[in-house]
Design an enzyme around this catalytic site. Structure first.
Site, PDB file in Angstrom:
ATOM      1  NE  ARG A   1      -2.863  -0.762   3.306  1.00 44.33           N
ATOM      2  CZ  ARG A   1      -3.247  -0.175   4.000  1.00 44.33           C
ATOM      3  NH1 ARG A   1      -4.442  -0.132   4.069  1.00 44.33           N
ATOM      4  NH2 ARG A   1      -2.640  -0.127   5.301  1.00 44.33           N
ATOM      5  CG  ASP A   2       3.975   4.677   1.772  1.00 39.98           C
ATOM      6  OD1 ASP A   2       3.410   4.989   0.486  1.00 39.98           O
ATOM      7  OD2 ASP A   2       4.897   4.329   2.697  1.00 39.98           O
ATOM      8  CG  LEU A   3       4.345  -1.400  -3.216  1.00 38.01           C
ATOM      9  CD1 LEU A   3       3.876  -2.205  -3.875  1.00 38.01           C
ATOM     10  CD2 LEU A   3       5.396  -1.315  -3.210  1.00 38.01           C
TER      11      LEU A   3
END
Length: 188
Positions: A100-102
């Site tokens: 969810r935070d690439l």
């Protein structure tokens, strides 16, 4: 090793630290079971008087963002980076972990003596462990958490997220790796 503190009592209330510590433990314990060459290794997790912490391998490298800062990737380097990061995502998704935070700062590039490199996906701080799609996490003020330049539309729209969310974000990372620009740079 590297020790990462998630939220400490000098930055938040004791209750906020307690909740963050509980959330951290679930994801970090699952992360510690992931043994993959392209994912940072988590050795230990815990909560002490200051809050939650993660003990992980210390990486001697640079972020993909820093690598791209010197110049976009060549075709060969891009293909190698893409294969390695997709292997990491496949492993995480097989364990029902959505990152969810690439973004380029969450991919480390470790140069080998041979001139080849190894990539490691790191910072699963916003990761969600779920077998079913879940809604994007919000800050206390109701804003979406994450890096807007690499976020999938469903994250902004507060719709349910699944593995495809990570694939979209990784696609934005790939675009940035090849062009040196963000896929979207508008004001809205």
């Amino acid at each position: 090793v590297a020790i990462k503190r998630i939220l400490t009592t000098d930055k938040a209330s004791k209750e906020e630290v307690k909740v963050a510590g509980r959330n951290l433990l679930g994801v970090a314990q699952t992360m510690s079971t992931l043994n993959h060459p392209n994912i940072v290794t988590v050795y230990d997790v815990g909560v002490d008087a200051k809050g939650g912490f993660v003990v992980m391998e210390l990486l001697d490298g640079e972020t993909l963002f820093d690598t791209i800062g010197r110049g976009v990737l060549t075709r060969e380097d891009f293909l190698e980076m893409a294969l390695q990061t997709l292997e990491a995502l496949i492993a995480a998704h097989a364990m029902n972990i959505i990152h969810r935070d690439l973004k380029p700062t969450n991919v480390m590039v470790i140069w080998q003596p041979s001139g080849r490199f190894l990539t490691k996906v790191l910072d699963f701080g916003l990761a969600k462990l779920s077998k079913t799609p879940t809604v994007q996490t919000l800050n206390q003020d109701g804003t979406v958490m994450g890096s807007i330049l690499f976020m999938a539309p469903e994250q902004f729209e507060r719709r349910k997220l699944d593995a495809r969310t990570d694939l979209y974000s990784m696609g934005c990372v790939y675009y940035h790796s090849l062009c040196g620009q963000y896929p979207y740079d508008g004001n809205t």
